[in-house]
Scaffold this motif. Structure first.
Motif, mmCIF file in Angstrom:
data_model
loop_
_atom_site.group_PDB
_atom_site.id
_atom_site.type_symbol
_atom_site.label_atom_id
_atom_site.label_comp_id
_atom_site.label_asym_id
_atom_site.label_seq_id
_atom_site.Cartn_x
_atom_site.Cartn_y
_atom_site.Cartn_z
ATOM 1 N N SER A 189 50.907 53.861 25.366
ATOM 2 C CA SER A 189 50.240 55.121 25.736
ATOM 3 C C SER A 189 48.733 54.967 25.816
ATOM 4 C CB SER A 189 50.595 56.214 24.727
ATOM 5 O OG SER A 189 50.095 55.887 23.425
ATOM 6 N N HIS A 190 48.156 54.096 24.973
ATOM 7 C CA HIS A 190 46.700 54.005 24.906
ATOM 8 C C HIS A 190 46.138 52.759 25.593
ATOM 9 C CE1 HIS A 190 47.045 57.510 22.485
ATOM 10 N NE2 HIS A 190 45.766 57.543 22.208
ATOM 11 N N ALA A 191 46.939 52.131 26.447
ATOM 12 C CA ALA A 191 46.430 51.056 27.310
ATOM 13 C C ALA A 191 45.720 51.710 28.490
ATOM 14 C CB ALA A 191 47.561 50.157 27.760
ATOM 15 N N GLN A 192 44.660 52.404 28.171
ATOM 16 C CA GLN A 192 43.980 53.289 29.128
ATOM 17 C C GLN A 192 42.762 52.642 29.774
ATOM 18 O OE1 GLN A 192 43.220 56.493 26.415
ATOM 19 N NE2 GLN A 192 45.336 57.240 26.456
ATOM 20 N N TRP A 193 42.285 51.541 29.204
ATOM 21 C CA TRP A 193 41.163 50.822 29.795
ATOM 22 C C TRP A 193 41.708 49.718 30.701
ATOM 23 C CZ3 TRP A 193 37.727 50.028 24.786
ATOM 24 C CH2 TRP A 193 37.120 51.243 24.455
ATOM 25 N N PRO A 194 40.915 49.248 31.664
ATOM 26 C CA PRO A 194 41.444 48.305 32.665
ATOM 27 C C PRO A 194 41.866 46.959 32.077
ATOM 28 C CG PRO A 194 39.443 49.360 33.467
ATOM 29 C CD PRO A 194 39.558 49.703 32.015
ATOM 30 N N MET A 195 43.093 46.568 32.384
ATOM 31 C CA MET A 195 43.663 45.306 31.923
ATOM 32 C C MET A 195 42.868 44.115 32.457
ATOM 33 S SD MET A 195 47.551 43.872 32.510
ATOM 34 C CE MET A 195 47.459 43.906 34.298
ATOM 35 N N ILE A 196 42.760 43.082 31.618
ATOM 36 C CA ILE A 196 42.116 41.834 32.009
ATOM 37 C C ILE A 196 43.197 40.770 32.156
ATOM 38 C CG2 ILE A 196 40.384 40.100 31.417
ATOM 39 C CD1 ILE A 196 39.241 42.929 31.789
ATOM 40 N N SER A 197 43.405 40.298 33.383
ATOM 41 C CA SER A 197 44.360 39.211 33.600
ATOM 42 C C SER A 197 43.750 38.047 34.364
ATOM 43 C CB SER A 197 45.594 39.723 34.360
ATOM 44 O OG SER A 197 45.282 39.923 35.730
ATOM 45 N N CYS A 198 42.553 38.249 34.926
ATOM 46 C CA CYS A 198 41.862 37.203 35.706
ATOM 47 C C CYS A 198 42.609 36.843 36.985
ATOM 48 C CB CYS A 198 41.604 35.957 34.871
ATOM 49 S SG CYS A 198 40.770 36.285 33.298
ATOM 50 N N LEU A 199 43.495 37.709 37.428
ATOM 51 C CA LEU A 199 44.278 37.467 38.645
ATOM 52 C C LEU A 199 43.403 37.131 39.839
ATOM 53 C CD1 LEU A 199 47.076 37.728 40.155
ATOM 54 C CD2 LEU A 199 46.443 40.121 40.547
ATOM 55 N N ASN A 200 42.262 37.794 39.922
ATOM 56 C CA ASN A 200 41.410 37.672 41.111
ATOM 57 C C ASN A 200 40.865 36.265 41.322
ATOM 58 O OD1 ASN A 200 39.717 38.937 38.694
ATOM 59 N ND2 ASN A 200 38.305 37.657 39.865
ATOM 60 N N MET A 201 40.865 35.410 40.295
ATOM 61 C CA MET A 201 40.319 34.058 40.436
ATOM 62 C C MET A 201 41.183 33.164 41.310
ATOM 63 S SD MET A 201 38.780 32.762 36.853
ATOM 64 C CE MET A 201 40.418 32.450 36.170
ATOM 65 N N TYR A 202 42.486 33.429 41.322
ATOM 66 C CA TYR A 202 43.431 32.488 41.905
ATOM 67 C C TYR A 202 43.635 32.717 43.395
ATOM 68 C CZ TYR A 202 44.451 31.330 37.078
ATOM 69 O OH TYR A 202 44.324 30.939 35.769
ATOM 70 N N VAL A 203 43.651 31.622 44.144
ATOM 71 C CA VAL A 203 43.912 31.681 45.581
ATOM 72 C C VAL A 203 45.329 32.162 45.848
ATOM 73 C CG1 VAL A 203 44.222 30.236 47.645
ATOM 74 C CG2 VAL A 203 42.184 29.958 46.228
ATOM 75 N N ASP A 204 46.250 31.835 44.959
ATOM 76 C CA ASP A 204 47.675 32.133 45.145
ATOM 77 C C ASP A 204 48.195 32.832 43.900
ATOM 78 O OD1 ASP A 204 50.483 32.023 45.568
ATOM 79 O OD2 ASP A 204 50.263 30.191 46.749
ATOM 80 N N GLN A 205 48.851 33.975 44.084
ATOM 81 C CA GLN A 205 49.421 34.703 42.942
ATOM 82 C C GLN A 205 50.768 34.134 42.499
ATOM 83 O OE1 GLN A 205 49.528 38.964 43.357
ATOM 84 N NE2 GLN A 205 47.443 39.101 44.162
#
Length: 416
Positions: free
Chosen positions: A288-304
């Motif tokens: 319920s309180h995961a209200q701030w933006p998640m950090i996964s660093c997804l944007n670094m990778y050329v391929d998901q």
């Protein structure tokens, strides 16, 4: 639904150009992804991933053997199995039950989860370029890593100029402001920018009184990693506004449940490609309180690494509704397959170049004698205007070797 086989294989997944240039100084190993594939006796397949150089739990050979012949449903909450294997078990169990993974975790609180852009420390122009990319790709927040060897004031200025008015900046100091006496005037200068929304771990988190003073004298939300200091101490002394929470599935759910008791928001921090990010979306859906933006660093990778890439819209990503994780491994990603998890950083020496003409040379960021360790010890200037980090890659010259040899004894100071 019995586990028949557990396989792992290693991928070296490329970064985009700007993250690559900055990550190769110290965190080149984040390229390496260990995929985990679980197959059941009735032919169901589940996938997960582990970043062996950044994870809350590696997948061991013993863990692989432990799950064979057992039901995935009996193993979901065993975080000792490691990140990729636990993820794969939730994937295959959800497929067996015909439900999305979040329904195995709890009650859904949101269909879309907030998610943040991320980059390691770098020069202001790189942060500005990344901020522009973030806006173009639907993000509305950016977690940055202020460091004493870069000009944080210029980083914030250029980032703020590159984004719209509703964009938020999170500044994660990892304790490098050292103490409250340093921190307060610097933070008060930075928070004049209205887009700066968070200060994460400005000084060592165990400094309770120092952190309390910082929170009392600054306007931005203070985020701290859960459990340091203990939650009762953090709440009693009112030293933070919310938490950074990661780890295995049970840790994430349990720690967010405690945060909810105190009405403290937080963000999930689980680093990886499309698999880890999607697992984080399922967890974020039920916390319920995961209200701030998640950090996964997804944007670094050329391929998901998934067949249907995650899209970010208005700062949020949608939680899948398909069974399991709701994603599938992209077989084309097998072109990144390698035989080892080794991925060395670039061979170089570094100088903290100050505006007064002094250069302080280091072997790297390492804790002992490096620019990171020396800054933590208070042996370098603290967040000066005009400072930058210069890199001298190994070039085979005698001058390079002579300086590198001197640096084995400790930092070297020179003036132009």
């Amino acid at each position: 639904m019995i586990i028949k086989e557990v396989e792992t294989f290693i991928l070296d997944v490329p970064f985009h150009e700007v993250p690559q240039r900055n990550m190769e100084r110290q965190l080149n190993g984040w390229h390496i992804v260990e995929m985990c594939r679980v197959t059941t006796e009735d032919g169901l397949v589940g996938y997960g991933e582990t970043l062996p150089h950044y994870t809350w739990g590696r997948v061991s050979d013993a863990a692989k053997e432990k799950v064979k012949g057992k039901s995935a449903f009996d193993l979901l909450w065993d975080s000792s199995l490691g990140a990729g294997l636990q993820m794969a078990l939730f994937d295959v169990a959800g497929k067996a039950a015909g439900v999305p993974a979040y329904k195995l975790m709890g009650t859904r609180h949101r269909e879309w989860c907030p998610i943040s852009w991320w980059m390691i420390d770098g020069p202001a122009e790189d942060y500005a370029a990344q901020a522009k990319d973030a806006v173009e790709q639907g993000y509305t927040s950016f977690k940055q890593k202020p460091r004493p060897w870069f000009d944080v004031y210029e980083q914030v200025r250029q980032t703020a100029e590159a984004v719209h008015d509703n964009f938020k900046i999170d500044l994660d100091f990892n304790g490098l402001l050292v103490n409250a006496a340093n921190a307060v005037p610097i933070l008060k200068e930075l928070e004049k920018c209205p887009k700066v929304a968070f200060f994460e771990s400005p000084i060592p988190q165990a400094d309770v009184m120092g952190n309390k003073r910082i929170r009392q004298q600054t306007r931005c939300a203070i985020a701290m990693h859960y459990g340091d200091p203990s939650v009762p101490t953090a709440m009693q002394e009112e030293i933070c506004d919310g938490f950074v929470i990661g780890g295995g599935a049970s840790d994430c759910l349990n720690n967010f449940a405690v945060a909810a008791v105190f009405n403290k928001p937080g963000w999930l921090q689980l680093v990886g490609t499309g698999f880890t990010t999607t697992f984080g979306l399922h967890l974020g859906a039920v916390c319920s309180h995961a209200q701030w933006p998640m950090i996964s660093c997804l944007n670094m990778y050329v391929d998901q690494l998934i067949t249907r890439p995650i899209e970010v819209k208005g700062g949020f990503a949608k939680v899948p509704e398909e069974p399991g994780l709701g994603i599938e491994f992209n077989e084309d990603a097998l072109k990144y397959k390698v035989d080892t998890i080794d991925k060395p950083n670039v061979s170089a020496i570094y100088a903290m170049a100050r505006s007064n003409g002094e250069k302080i040379w280091f072997t790297g960021e390492g804790v002992t004698g490096g620019y990171g360790g020396e800054s933590q010890a208070g042996n370098t200037p603290v967040f000066e205007h005009g400072v930058t980090l210069e890199r001298w890659e190994k070039d085979g010259s005698q001058d390079w070797q002579d300086l590198a040899d001197r640096l084995k004894e400790g930092p070297v100071r020179s003036f132009l």
